[in-house]
Design an enzyme around this catalytic site. Sequence first.
Site, PDB file in Angstrom:
ATOM      1  N   SER A   6     -15.404   4.755  27.586  1.00 45.98           N
ATOM      2  CA  SER A   6     -14.953   6.137  27.698  1.00 45.98           C
ATOM      3  C   SER A   6     -15.970   6.951  28.501  1.00 45.98           C
ATOM      4  CB  SER A   6     -14.794   6.738  26.301  1.00 45.98           C
ATOM      5  OG  SER A   6     -14.635   8.134  26.426  1.00 45.98           O
ATOM      6  N   HIS A  31     -11.468   4.815  30.274  1.00 40.73           N
ATOM      7  CA  HIS A  31     -10.801   5.798  29.419  1.00 40.73           C
ATOM      8  C   HIS A  31     -11.313   7.192  29.790  1.00 40.73           C
ATOM      9  CE1 HIS A  31      -8.766   7.001  25.665  1.00 40.73           C
ATOM     10  NE2 HIS A  31      -9.799   7.802  25.437  1.00 40.73           N
ATOM     11  N   ASP A  33     -11.180  11.104  28.837  1.00 39.18           N
ATOM     12  CA  ASP A  33     -10.864  12.061  27.778  1.00 39.18           C
ATOM     13  C   ASP A  33     -10.714  13.460  28.352  1.00 39.18           C
ATOM     14  OD1 ASP A  33     -10.829  10.555  25.341  1.00 39.18           O
ATOM     15  OD2 ASP A  33     -12.973  10.212  25.652  1.00 39.18           O
ATOM     16  N   MET A  35      -9.978  17.280  27.524  1.00 35.71           N
ATOM     17  CA  MET A  35      -9.976  18.221  26.394  1.00 35.71           C
ATOM     18  C   MET A  35      -9.804  19.640  26.927  1.00 35.71           C
ATOM     19  SD  MET A  35     -13.199  16.652  24.413  1.00 35.71           S
ATOM     20  CE  MET A  35     -13.259  14.927  23.926  1.00 35.71           C
ATOM     21  N   HIS A  64      -6.426  10.238  28.435  1.00 40.31           N
ATOM     22  CA  HIS A  64      -6.147  10.661  27.059  1.00 40.31           C
ATOM     23  C   HIS A  64      -6.105  12.186  27.032  1.00 40.31           C
ATOM     24  CE1 HIS A  64      -7.729  10.710  22.614  1.00 40.31           C
ATOM     25  NE2 HIS A  64      -6.514  11.210  22.737  1.00 40.31           N
ATOM     26  N   MET A  66      -5.972  15.323  25.283  1.00 38.86           N
ATOM     27  CA  MET A  66      -6.137  16.067  24.026  1.00 38.86           C
ATOM     28  C   MET A  66      -5.900  17.531  24.379  1.00 38.86           C
ATOM     29  SD  MET A  66      -9.441  13.991  22.728  1.00 38.86           S
ATOM     30  CE  MET A  66      -9.726  13.329  24.349  1.00 38.86           C
ATOM     31  N   MET A 135      -6.524   7.279  16.803  1.00 38.87           N
ATOM     32  CA  MET A 135      -7.822   7.968  16.778  1.00 38.87           C
ATOM     33  C   MET A 135      -8.547   7.586  15.500  1.00 38.87           C
ATOM     34  SD  MET A 135      -8.013   9.475  19.565  1.00 38.87           S
ATOM     35  CE  MET A 135      -9.652  10.118  19.217  1.00 38.87           C
ATOM     36  N   ASP A 173      -9.908   4.390  19.016  1.00 35.96           N
ATOM     37  CA  ASP A 173     -10.683   5.316  19.841  1.00 35.96           C
ATOM     38  C   ASP A 173     -11.561   6.203  18.965  1.00 35.96           C
ATOM     39  OD1 ASP A 173     -11.627   6.883  21.869  1.00 35.96           O
ATOM     40  OD2 ASP A 173      -9.752   7.971  22.211  1.00 35.96           O
TER      41      ASP A 173
HETATM   42  C1  DX5 Z   1     -13.002  11.477  21.116  1.00 35.91           C
HETATM   43  C2  DX5 Z   1     -12.568  10.721  22.360  1.00 35.91           C
HETATM   44  C3  DX5 Z   1     -13.106   9.326  22.433  1.00 35.91           C
HETATM   45  C4  DX5 Z   1     -14.607   9.269  22.610  1.00 35.91           C
HETATM   46  C5  DX5 Z   1     -15.140   7.977  22.093  1.00 35.91           C
HETATM   47  O1  DX5 Z   1     -12.447  12.734  21.158  1.00 35.91           O
HETATM   48  O2  DX5 Z   1     -11.158  10.638  22.415  1.00 35.91           O
HETATM   49  O3  DX5 Z   1     -12.483   8.614  23.496  1.00 35.91           O
HETATM   50  O4  DX5 Z   1     -14.982   9.407  23.945  1.00 35.91           O
HETATM   51  O5  DX5 Z   1     -16.523   8.020  22.149  1.00 35.91           O
HETATM   52  P1  DX5 Z   1     -17.476   7.312  21.093  1.00 35.91           P
HETATM   53  O6  DX5 Z   1     -17.323   5.839  21.311  1.00 35.91           O
HETATM   54  O7  DX5 Z   1     -18.830   7.815  21.459  1.00 35.91           O
HETATM   55  O8  DX5 Z   1     -17.041   7.727  19.718  1.00 35.91           O
HETATM   56 ZN    ZN Z   2     -10.171   9.220  23.911  1.00 36.65          ZN
END
Ligand code: DX5
Ligand code: ZN
Length: 240
Positions: A6, A31, A33, A35, A64, A66, A135, A173
């Site tokens: 990620s 991956h 993320d 946000m 992903h 969010m 998650m 994840d």
């Molecule tokens: C959390 C993300 C994850 C995160 C995982 O909100 O969706 O993808 O990057 O990171 P680690 O492995 O550090 O928990």
């Molecule tokens: Zn994620």
Amino acid sequence: MIIAPSLLAADFGKLAKETERVDRSGADWLHLDIMDGHFVPNISFGPAVVERIRPLTRMFFDVHLMCSKPEILLEPFARAGANQMNIHVELGDRVTQLLWRIKALGKKVGLAINPPTSISLVQPYLQQIDSLLIMTVHPGFGGQSFIYETLPKVQQARAWREARHLRYHIGVDGGVDFKITADCAHAGADTFISGTTLFHRRNLAAAVKKMRVIAGEAARLNREEVLTTNRPSAAKPQPK
Ligand code: DX5
Ligand code: ZN
């Protein structure tokens, strides 16, 4: 087995170099993320960043979202080079349409579910998706501890997949380290999203390889257990 570092855990001052590091690591997916500061209490990066790193690798980009309003982001991320887009089941009655829109854009379809949300909510969409993203931390931040109470969801997702002869990936994840990789693979996960554990290693390639070996071994053990339990010859010999 899919190993997906990620990018959230990368050094944001060197995103191009970090992308190239993942590219050389032997990982399967990157991956990403996204946000929005509303669906989750943090902001990461947007389509412009994805577009900038897209030419640096041919790796599968797993986006992903969010985000409270993914409808305004699907096209920009599709254009920026996403291969798969995951939206959250918590968006309720907009989910069906969002999944169709991802498919219409020619992208793989992912559905994500937060820790407090009941797994039964994803059931109506299983036929529509390529990937289920479970998650295993509350989304918003990297580096959190894995929530073990989410593991039964992985088992349930696998049971549904088998019973209905479907092929969606089951991803975990958040907080996925090497030990937890084994637990998740044993429960039925085949996709391992990991930020901190992978990126914070000097040798990313070695870490990816280690995670793959651990996941493969745990999945093999699980298959053997299932076979042994179901095989008639495994039954205790009956007294004559
Ligand atoms: C959390 C993300 C994850 C995160 C995982 O909100 O969706 O993808 O990057 O990171 P680690 O492995 O550090 O928990
Ligand atoms: Zn994620």
